[in-house]
Design a protein around this motif. Structure first.
Motif, PDB file in Angstrom:
ATOM      1  N   LEU A 127      -1.327   5.319  -4.575  1.00 43.92           N
ATOM      2  CA  LEU A 127      -2.673   5.808  -4.921  1.00 43.92           C
ATOM      3  C   LEU A 127      -2.758   6.275  -6.366  1.00 43.92           C
ATOM      4  CD1 LEU A 127      -3.337   8.176  -1.889  1.00 43.92           C
ATOM      5  CD2 LEU A 127      -4.864   6.332  -2.604  1.00 43.92           C
ATOM      6  N   THR A 128      -1.747   7.033  -6.789  1.00 43.48           N
ATOM      7  CA  THR A 128      -1.792   7.663  -8.112  1.00 43.48           C
ATOM      8  C   THR A 128      -1.472   6.698  -9.247  1.00 43.48           C
ATOM      9  OG1 THR A 128       0.498   8.335  -7.863  1.00 43.48           O
ATOM     10  CG2 THR A 128      -1.169   9.956  -7.256  1.00 43.48           C
ATOM     11  N   HIS A 129      -1.347   5.421  -8.926  1.00 42.46           N
ATOM     12  CA  HIS A 129      -1.160   4.431  -9.994  1.00 42.46           C
ATOM     13  C   HIS A 129      -2.519   3.845 -10.404  1.00 42.46           C
ATOM     14  CE1 HIS A 129       3.268   3.849  -8.474  1.00 42.46           C
ATOM     15  NE2 HIS A 129       3.012   5.057  -8.926  1.00 42.46           N
ATOM     16  N   GLY A 130      -3.588   4.573 -10.072  1.00 47.17           N
ATOM     17  CA  GLY A 130      -4.926   4.177 -10.529  1.00 47.17           C
ATOM     18  C   GLY A 130      -5.762   3.481  -9.474  1.00 47.17           C
ATOM     19  N   PHE A 131      -5.559   3.844  -8.196  1.00 49.46           N
ATOM     20  CA  PHE A 131      -6.201   3.056  -7.134  1.00 49.46           C
ATOM     21  C   PHE A 131      -7.716   3.260  -7.047  1.00 49.46           C
ATOM     22  CE2 PHE A 131      -7.342   2.454  -2.561  1.00 49.46           C
ATOM     23  CZ  PHE A 131      -7.268   1.065  -2.599  1.00 49.46           C
ATOM     24  N   PHE A 132      -8.411   2.128  -6.917  1.00 51.17           N
ATOM     25  CA  PHE A 132      -9.846   2.141  -6.614  1.00 51.17           C
ATOM     26  C   PHE A 132     -10.151   0.916  -5.766  1.00 51.17           C
ATOM     27  CE2 PHE A 132      -9.326  -0.269 -10.493  1.00 51.17           C
ATOM     28  CZ  PHE A 132     -10.145  -1.376 -10.323  1.00 51.17           C
ATOM     29  N   THR A 133     -11.300   0.938  -5.083  1.00 55.94           N
ATOM     30  CA  THR A 133     -11.722  -0.235  -4.306  1.00 55.94           C
ATOM     31  C   THR A 133     -12.954  -0.810  -5.006  1.00 55.94           C
ATOM     32  OG1 THR A 133     -13.316   0.922  -2.915  1.00 55.94           O
ATOM     33  CG2 THR A 133     -11.010   0.955  -2.178  1.00 55.94           C
ATOM     34  N   PRO A 134     -13.437  -1.979  -4.559  1.00 52.12           N
ATOM     35  CA  PRO A 134     -14.628  -2.532  -5.219  1.00 52.12           C
ATOM     36  C   PRO A 134     -15.835  -1.598  -5.139  1.00 52.12           C
ATOM     37  CG  PRO A 134     -13.561  -4.190  -3.850  1.00 52.12           C
ATOM     38  CD  PRO A 134     -12.844  -2.906  -3.595  1.00 52.12           C
ATOM     39  N   THR A 135     -15.858  -0.723  -4.125  1.00 55.56           N
ATOM     40  CA  THR A 135     -17.041   0.125  -3.985  1.00 55.56           C
ATOM     41  C   THR A 135     -16.805   1.580  -4.385  1.00 55.56           C
ATOM     42  OG1 THR A 135     -16.433   0.442  -1.681  1.00 55.56           O
ATOM     43  CG2 THR A 135     -18.117  -1.227  -2.139  1.00 55.56           C
ATOM     44  N   LYS A 136     -15.547   1.961  -4.554  1.00 58.23           N
ATOM     45  CA  LYS A 136     -15.312   3.391  -4.796  1.00 58.23           C
ATOM     46  C   LYS A 136     -14.054   3.642  -5.618  1.00 58.23           C
ATOM     47  CE  LYS A 136     -15.715   7.644  -2.262  1.00 58.23           C
ATOM     48  NZ  LYS A 136     -15.449   8.370  -1.070  1.00 58.23           N
ATOM     49  N   LYS A 137     -14.153   4.605  -6.538  1.00 59.52           N
ATOM     50  CA  LYS A 137     -12.953   5.064  -7.237  1.00 59.52           C
ATOM     51  C   LYS A 137     -12.287   6.086  -6.329  1.00 59.52           C
ATOM     52  CE  LYS A 137     -14.189   3.883 -11.855  1.00 59.52           C
ATOM     53  NZ  LYS A 137     -14.015   4.196 -13.248  1.00 59.52           N
ATOM     54  N   ILE A 138     -11.134   5.766  -5.827  1.00 60.11           N
ATOM     55  CA  ILE A 138     -10.519   6.602  -4.794  1.00 60.11           C
ATOM     56  C   ILE A 138      -9.648   7.691  -5.425  1.00 60.11           C
ATOM     57  CG2 ILE A 138      -8.989   6.608  -2.773  1.00 60.11           C
ATOM     58  CD1 ILE A 138     -11.391   4.935  -2.175  1.00 60.11           C
ATOM     59  N   SER A 139      -8.669   7.284  -6.205  1.00 66.29           N
ATOM     60  CA  SER A 139      -7.728   8.253  -6.772  1.00 66.29           C
ATOM     61  C   SER A 139      -8.327   8.884  -8.030  1.00 66.29           C
ATOM     62  CB  SER A 139      -6.417   7.545  -7.131  1.00 66.29           C
ATOM     63  OG  SER A 139      -5.605   8.396  -7.913  1.00 66.29           O
ATOM     64  N   ALA A 140      -8.049  10.166  -8.225  1.00 64.80           N
ATOM     65  CA  ALA A 140      -8.484  10.839  -9.459  1.00 64.80           C
ATOM     66  C   ALA A 140      -7.953  10.074 -10.668  1.00 64.80           C
ATOM     67  CB  ALA A 140      -7.970  12.271  -9.492  1.00 64.80           C
ATOM     68  N   THR A 141      -6.829   9.381 -10.482  1.00 69.23           N
ATOM     69  CA  THR A 141      -6.243   8.635 -11.601  1.00 69.23           C
ATOM     70  C   THR A 141      -7.096   7.424 -11.982  1.00 69.23           C
ATOM     71  OG1 THR A 141      -4.846   7.356 -10.088  1.00 69.23           O
ATOM     72  CG2 THR A 141      -3.903   9.366 -10.995  1.00 69.23           C
ATOM     73  N   SER A 142      -8.017   7.035 -11.111  1.00 72.34           N
ATOM     74  CA  SER A 142      -8.963   5.978 -11.494  1.00 72.34           C
ATOM     75  C   SER A 142     -10.334   6.554 -11.844  1.00 72.34           C
ATOM     76  CB  SER A 142      -9.103   4.934 -10.376  1.00 72.34           C
ATOM     77  OG  SER A 142      -9.808   5.483  -9.278  1.00 72.34           O
ATOM     78  N   ILE A 143     -10.536   7.834 -11.539  1.00 78.98           N
ATOM     79  CA  ILE A 143     -11.805   8.490 -11.913  1.00 78.98           C
ATOM     80  C   ILE A 143     -11.726   8.955 -13.377  1.00 78.98           C
ATOM     81  CG2 ILE A 143     -13.309  10.482 -11.462  1.00 78.98           C
ATOM     82  CD1 ILE A 143     -12.383  10.339  -8.504  1.00 78.98           C
TER      83      ILE A 143
END
Ligand code: PLP
Length: 440
Positions: A127-143
């Motif tokens: 998750l903390t390697h920048g995870f996001f999905t097409p509809t949502k930025k999931i991890s703070a590291t992708s926010i």
């Protein structure tokens, strides 16, 4: 003073039950382990009482004479364990766990919305390697940072380094992360280094899963190539739940044109951990890290890691010989990713069935999965079972247990069609009963 049993019997009873669950079941979650009594002693010691914001010799509170010694001891042992010279490498042992450690690195090294690249979560990253999905930025590291994941080749399950190199040239990340939560092959750190050098990126290795195997010298170490190495201390390393960051000091040429980058990682990372992200360190965990690092330097620990790897191979080969598909066709580490698409089960159902027979594992996406919400595989690991003393012949028996349980599960799934989990439980029970009756 009253014991836990006396002052809070309700909680004491729940802990007792959890202990029984851990003792009676087969723990195959690849990220879990059983830490030592010595580490548990540190965790439940008076160290938990102390506030010590800051770093050794530079605290914001008094009374830190011994806490300073403990933190310095943990640092020294960390550098020794991974054969690092204190002139070239520094270490921060304060991160509360692996996720805060990773966020601290990005916070220290990047500006807001700088770019990072990590292995995609469905492909085996964290998750903390920048995870996001097409509809949502999931991890703070992708926010807070712009993330572009790289992937494995869906046919082979191996990281597609060529595509990563190409994407990095366009994306120009500040950091590339080489690290895995569910990938059973060795990482090509030299290749990662070359890709980073070509685009002027820092190479961060997140060795959380494999740190114990690296410490034992049984798989290649990331330290030769990486600028920063993060790890948790509770997985193969078998210490307390905590996180550690190693960072290079000094100068290193990273630009293709030979420009030197002056590292000030030490100041930036230490500052990111405290005061940017955290307050007082958890000194009971820091003490546990010191002990775990000491234990990890022993011949017994090396023998343990050797057995972890042998057990993982037996697990992998046993499943393959019983007709199961394994992502990448094998394993070089402590975990196996079983692809259940051809077995007629989803990952969720398999996890559930195995839990019913006392085997704990987790559902996981496999390369080529269409949906991350309904993964087609399970991840199985050997660190915890090996700590409990299981060797090759025991793992063969565990493979037989898994196979038997999953076969019953497949039959139940046929009867049930596509049941909801609650229905499925009932069907599974009925089916198992019918089967047992028939066997009689
Ligand atoms: N990095 C990797 C590769 C992991 O696998 C994990 C946890 O599983 C973490 C970081 C995060 O660690 P924690 O759960 O301690 O925050």
């Amino acid at each position: 003073q009253a014991t836990l049993e006396e002052s809070d019997p309700e909680l004491a009873n729940l802990i007792k039950k959890e202990k029984e669950r851990q003792r009676e079941g087969l723990e195959m979650i690849a990220s879990e382990n059983f830490t030592s009594v010595a580490v548990l002693e540190s965790l439940s010691s008076c160290l938990t009482n102390k506030y010590s914001e800051g770093y050794p010799g530079k605290r914001y509170y008094g009374g830190n004479e011994f806490i300073d010694c403990i933190e310095l001891l943990a640092q020294k042992r960390g550098l020794e364990l991974f054969n690092l010279s204190g002139d070239q490498w520094g270490v921060n042992v304060q991160p509360y766990s692996g996720s805060p450690a990773n966020l601290a690195v990005y916070t220290g090294v990047c500006r807001p919305h700088d770019r990072i690249m990590g292995l995609d979560l469905p492909d085996g990253g964290h998750l903390t390697h920048g995870f996001f999905t097409p509809t949502k930025k999931i991890s703070a590291t992708s926010i807070f940072f712009e993330s572009m994941p790289y992937k494995v080749n869906p046919e082979t399950g191996i990281i597609d380094y060529d595509k990563l190199a190409e994407a990095a040239k366009n994306f120009r990340p500040q950091i590339i992360i080489a690290g895995i939560s569910c990938y059973s092959r060795l990482l090509d750190y030299a290749r990662f280094r070359k890709i980073c050098d070509d685009v002027g990126a820092y190479l961060m290795a997140d060795m959380a899963h494999v740190a114990g195997i690296v410490a034992a010298g049984l798989i290649p170490s990331p330290f030769e190539y990486a600028d920063i190495v993060t790890t948790t201390t509770h997985k193969t390393l078998r210490g307390p739940r905590s996180g550690v960051i190693f960072f290079r000091k000094g100068v290193r040429s990273t630009k293709p044109n030979g420009d030197k980058i002056l590292y000030d990682l030490e100041e930036r990372i230490n500052q990111a951990v405290f005061p940017s992200l955290q307050g007082g360190p958890h000194n009971n965990a820091v003490g546990g890290i010191a002990t775990a690092f000491k234990q990890a330097k022993t011949p017994e620990f090396k023998a343990y890691q050797t057995q972890v790897l042998k057990n993982a191979k037996v697990l992998c080969d046993g499943l393959i010989s019983r007709g199961y598909q394994v992502a990448t066709g094998g394993t070089d580490v402590h975990l196996v990713l079983v692809d259940l698409r051809k077995a007629g089960l989803t990952g969720a159902k398999a996890e559930y069935i195995l839990e019913e027979v006392g085997i704990a594992c987790n559902k996981n996406t496999v390369p080529g999965d269409k949906s991350a919400m309904n993964p087609s595989g399970i991840r199985l690991g050997t660190p915890a079972l090996t700590t409990r003393g299981l060797v090759e012949k025991d793992i063969e028996q565990v493979v037989a247990f898994i196979d038997d349980a999953l076969k019953v599960g497949v039959e139940a799934a046929k009867v049930a069609g596509s049941p909801k989990m609650a229905d499925y439980h009932k069907v599974l029970e009925e089916n198992a009963t019918v089967k047992a009756k028939k066997d009689e």
